[in-house]
Design a protein around this motif. Structure first.
Motif, mmCIF file in Angstrom:
data_model
loop_
_atom_site.group_PDB
_atom_site.id
_atom_site.type_symbol
_atom_site.label_atom_id
_atom_site.label_comp_id
_atom_site.label_asym_id
_atom_site.label_seq_id
_atom_site.Cartn_x
_atom_site.Cartn_y
_atom_site.Cartn_z
ATOM 1 N N VAL A 229 20.364 -26.505 47.548
ATOM 2 C CA VAL A 229 21.675 -26.487 48.037
ATOM 3 C C VAL A 229 21.679 -25.349 48.859
ATOM 4 O O VAL A 229 21.667 -24.112 48.676
ATOM 5 C CB VAL A 229 22.991 -26.540 46.994
ATOM 6 N N GLU A 230 21.893 -25.381 50.251
ATOM 7 C CA GLU A 230 21.962 -24.351 51.118
ATOM 8 C C GLU A 230 23.555 -23.675 51.050
ATOM 9 O O GLU A 230 24.591 -24.332 50.924
ATOM 10 C CB GLU A 230 21.864 -25.033 52.503
ATOM 11 N N ALA A 231 23.588 -22.363 51.269
ATOM 12 C CA ALA A 231 24.685 -21.779 51.357
ATOM 13 C C ALA A 231 25.493 -22.368 52.315
ATOM 14 O O ALA A 231 25.096 -22.779 53.434
ATOM 15 C CB ALA A 231 24.216 -20.172 51.678
ATOM 16 N N GLY A 232 26.790 -22.246 52.158
ATOM 17 C CA GLY A 232 27.834 -22.752 53.167
ATOM 18 C C GLY A 232 28.008 -24.411 53.162
ATOM 19 O O GLY A 232 29.025 -24.875 53.895
ATOM 20 N N THR A 233 27.368 -24.989 52.032
ATOM 21 C CA THR A 233 27.647 -26.519 52.093
ATOM 22 C C THR A 233 29.108 -26.500 51.517
ATOM 23 O O THR A 233 29.489 -26.244 50.662
ATOM 24 C CB THR A 233 26.781 -27.031 51.099
ATOM 25 N N PRO A 234 29.682 -27.588 52.108
ATOM 26 C CA PRO A 234 31.125 -27.836 51.851
ATOM 27 C C PRO A 234 31.155 -28.207 50.218
ATOM 28 O O PRO A 234 30.491 -29.077 49.712
ATOM 29 C CB PRO A 234 31.547 -29.120 52.484
ATOM 30 N N GLY A 235 32.206 -27.608 49.599
ATOM 31 C CA GLY A 235 32.455 -27.983 48.276
ATOM 32 C C GLY A 235 31.824 -26.815 47.202
ATOM 33 O O GLY A 235 32.114 -26.837 45.931
ATOM 34 N N MET A 236 30.813 -26.081 47.726
ATOM 35 C CA MET A 236 30.233 -24.951 47.074
ATOM 36 C C MET A 236 31.045 -23.545 47.360
ATOM 37 O O MET A 236 30.966 -23.273 48.649
ATOM 38 C CB MET A 236 28.850 -24.622 47.364
ATOM 39 N N THR A 237 31.632 -22.718 46.367
ATOM 40 C CA THR A 237 32.078 -21.763 46.761
ATOM 41 C C THR A 237 31.391 -20.609 45.834
ATOM 42 O O THR A 237 31.050 -20.907 44.873
ATOM 43 C CB THR A 237 33.656 -21.598 46.336
ATOM 44 N N VAL A 238 31.486 -19.317 46.111
ATOM 45 C CA VAL A 238 30.809 -18.207 45.375
ATOM 46 C C VAL A 238 32.315 -17.470 44.974
ATOM 47 O O VAL A 238 32.801 -17.058 45.620
ATOM 48 C CB VAL A 238 30.185 -17.207 46.385
ATOM 49 N N GLY A 239 32.108 -17.307 43.462
ATOM 50 C CA GLY A 239 33.216 -16.428 42.951
ATOM 51 C C GLY A 239 33.138 -15.074 43.063
ATOM 52 O O GLY A 239 32.043 -14.629 43.918
ATOM 53 N N LYS A 240 33.868 -14.214 42.445
ATOM 54 C CA LYS A 240 33.897 -12.826 42.447
ATOM 55 C C LYS A 240 32.741 -12.350 42.004
ATOM 56 O O LYS A 240 31.912 -12.774 41.087
ATOM 57 C CB LYS A 240 35.147 -12.078 41.828
ATOM 58 N N THR A 241 32.211 -10.873 42.506
ATOM 59 C CA THR A 241 31.202 -10.290 41.865
ATOM 60 C C THR A 241 31.419 -9.483 40.706
ATOM 61 O O THR A 241 32.470 -8.929 40.644
ATOM 62 C CB THR A 241 30.769 -9.355 43.049
ATOM 63 N N GLU A 242 30.724 -9.977 39.517
ATOM 64 C CA GLU A 242 30.908 -9.103 38.500
ATOM 65 C C GLU A 242 30.902 -7.698 38.572
ATOM 66 O O GLU A 242 29.875 -7.071 39.103
ATOM 67 C CB GLU A 242 30.020 -9.870 37.442
ATOM 68 N N THR B 23 26.227 -13.662 46.415
ATOM 69 C CA THR B 23 27.013 -13.483 47.796
ATOM 70 C C THR B 23 26.249 -13.643 48.799
ATOM 71 O O THR B 23 27.037 -13.723 49.995
ATOM 72 C CB THR B 23 27.803 -12.091 47.443
ATOM 73 N N PHE B 24 25.059 -13.562 48.875
ATOM 74 C CA PHE B 24 24.250 -13.593 50.198
ATOM 75 C C PHE B 24 23.061 -14.414 50.254
ATOM 76 O O PHE B 24 22.283 -14.434 51.079
ATOM 77 C CB PHE B 24 23.970 -11.977 50.578
ATOM 78 N N ALA B 25 22.832 -14.989 48.907
ATOM 79 C CA ALA B 25 21.873 -15.878 48.979
ATOM 80 C C ALA B 25 21.930 -17.050 50.223
ATOM 81 O O ALA B 25 23.130 -17.550 50.315
ATOM 82 C CB ALA B 25 21.579 -16.765 47.706
ATOM 83 N N GLY B 26 20.606 -17.450 50.672
ATOM 84 C CA GLY B 26 20.843 -18.442 51.622
ATOM 85 C C GLY B 26 20.530 -20.051 51.109
ATOM 86 O O GLY B 26 20.834 -20.913 51.753
ATOM 87 N N VAL B 27 19.669 -20.008 49.934
ATOM 88 C CA VAL B 27 19.510 -21.266 49.357
ATOM 89 C C VAL B 27 19.530 -20.988 47.954
ATOM 90 O O VAL B 27 19.501 -19.809 47.335
ATOM 91 C CB VAL B 27 18.316 -21.704 49.618
ATOM 92 N N PHE B 28 20.275 -22.198 47.297
ATOM 93 C CA PHE B 28 20.356 -22.120 45.819
ATOM 94 C C PHE B 28 19.657 -23.550 45.295
ATOM 95 O O PHE B 28 19.881 -24.517 45.759
ATOM 96 C CB PHE B 28 21.918 -22.385 45.541
ATOM 97 N N VAL B 29 18.822 -23.199 43.994
ATOM 98 C CA VAL B 29 18.224 -24.341 43.413
ATOM 99 C C VAL B 29 19.157 -24.294 42.090
ATOM 100 O O VAL B 29 19.489 -23.521 41.438
ATOM 101 C CB VAL B 29 16.798 -23.531 42.868
ATOM 102 N N VAL B 30 19.640 -25.729 41.991
ATOM 103 C CA VAL B 30 20.641 -25.891 41.157
ATOM 104 C C VAL B 30 20.509 -27.129 40.181
ATOM 105 O O VAL B 30 19.683 -28.052 40.791
ATOM 106 C CB VAL B 30 22.058 -26.391 42.050
ATOM 107 N N TRP B 31 20.706 -26.952 39.008
ATOM 108 C CA TRP B 31 20.374 -27.911 37.848
ATOM 109 C C TRP B 31 21.653 -28.759 37.523
ATOM 110 O O TRP B 31 22.664 -27.954 37.286
ATOM 111 C CB TRP B 31 19.929 -27.386 36.509
#
Length: 384
Positions: free
Chosen positions: A189-202, A163-171
């Motif tokens: 991949v930086e947060a906010g990049t179009p096409g990337m969405t964060v789902g609900k918090t488990e 929910t609050f990470a600024g950068v994602f390392v994606v495989w």
């Protein structure tokens, strides 16, 4: 063999201990109950100011260059007070180490200072998928080259700090025709990049203040320069960095186990039954002796793994041994500590029930105990 900490390592351990006692412990129960992100992020910001988000990152990129041993002891101290804060700190450090290890100079200059300074509140490690947990090589997320971009499609599961990470390392799979595990690449991949969405918090059993999310990629375009390392060589990177992460999770489990036993020990001295302190009963004394012996052995295994990593030597087996032993023994320690407190241990007024919930996942994430045994056995048999 000298197992004592250096002056710098002791300073970091002491700093982590004091912060845990003064800032984390007073709000740990509230965070477990309410998941108050304002409080949680404020504590992360303070830890960032103290240098805890770049413990093994070079100074030129904003880190403190304290090394893996300092990282281990710091995570242990933080986890004694709040496992949620400790896991966020551990994963953010792991993300920073991935970028430092395989990123090019431009990527390191761009992203590491933001992680170490708190401009990025945290980093996220996007490997696990619904059908690729213990078998990450079976991932389905794809990254297709389109000119000077890659288009990422797929979903990642159980991602810490989503929910609050600024950068994602994606495989993602970049060569679907390659043998399993051979056609995977690694992207920033930086947060906010179009096409990337964060789902609900488990809604988890424990470590509730640390958000865990599903991350979705739908035609998410990233520049070709977002790839880290060589194309189709990313799976080896993931395997290597997971080994380092296992030192962090083992250290976290150790901290929770120690905190549980310390609390139960103090309770035993005060609790009276049959006209005497229950600490006077030999059967309960033996539980103390056994659990503290287990936790000390776990600490030594973690120190060995961390020191081996720090020396630049192969440390995968040592990390798996340390993670396996520390997490399993910490689970036993938390449940025995709760048992030593009797009914009181089961009541939320006391921290034992939270610790028992928080510690449970440590033998699951960053590779289950069963997977650690596979890794250890494979290493033992590889030369035969």
């Amino acid at each position: 063999m000298d197992l004592s900490l250096t002056e710098e390592q002791m300073m970091i351990q002491d700093m982590a201990r004091k912060f845990a006692e003064t800032e984390l412990a007073p709000v740990a129960a509230e965070l477990d109950e309410t998941q108050n992100q304002e409080i949680f992020l404020a504590n992360l910001a303070q830890l960032t100011e103290l240098g805890f988000m770049g413990l093994n990152v070079k100074a030129e990129y904003g880190g403190v260059e304290a090394g893996s041993v300092a990282f281990s002891v710091a995570i242990t101290e933080l986890a004694k007070a709040c496992a949620s804060t400790a896991v966020t700190t551990s994963v953010t450090n792991m993300v920073a180490e991935v970028i430092q290890a395989v990123g090019n100079e431009e990527q390191k200059q761009l992203y590491l200072p933001k992680l170490c300074s708190g401009e990025y509140k945290a980093g996220a490690f996007c490997l696990t998928e619904n059908t690729a947990g213990s078998d990450p090589a079976g991932m389905k997320t794809t990254a297709v080259k389109d000119g000077d971009e890659y288009i990422i499609n797929g979903s990642k599961l159980f991602i810490t700090s989503g929910t609050f990470a600024g950068v994602f390392v994606v495989w993602a799979v970049t060569d679907p025709d390659a043998p399993k595990g051979k056609g995977i690449s690694c992207f920033i991949v930086e947060a906010g990049t179009p096409g990337m969405t964060v789902g609900k918090t488990e809604d988890k059993m424990g470590q509730k203040a640390s958000p865990t999310n599903e991350i979705h990629f739908e035609n998410c375009r990233v520049p070709a320069s977002a790839m880290m390392g060589q194309e189709n060589k990313g799976f080896a990177v993931a395997v290597g960095e997971l080994a380092g992460g296992r030192i962090g999770i083992g250290s976290l489990a150790l901290g929770v186990g120690l905190a549980a036993m310390d609390y139960a020990k103090a309770y035993m001295v005060e609790r009276k039954q049959f006209g005497q302190s229950i600490a006077d009963f030999q059967g309960l004394q033996w539980k103390l002796a056994e659990r503290y012996t287990d936790l000390e052995a776990a600490r030594l295994l973690l120190m060995q793994a961390a020191y081996t990593k720090e020396q630049g030597l192969p440390f995968g087996k040592a990390a798996s041994m340390a993670k396996l032993f520390a997490t399993e023994k910490a689970n036993i320690a938390c449940y025995d500590a709760l048992q030593l407190m009797g009914g009181a241990g089961y009541i939320k007024e006391y921290p034992l029930e939270r610790m028992a919930r928080d510690v449970r996942v440590t033998s699951i994430y960053e590779g289950t105990s069963e997977i650690q045994k596979v890794i250890i056995a494979r290493d033992l048999l590889k030369d035969i």
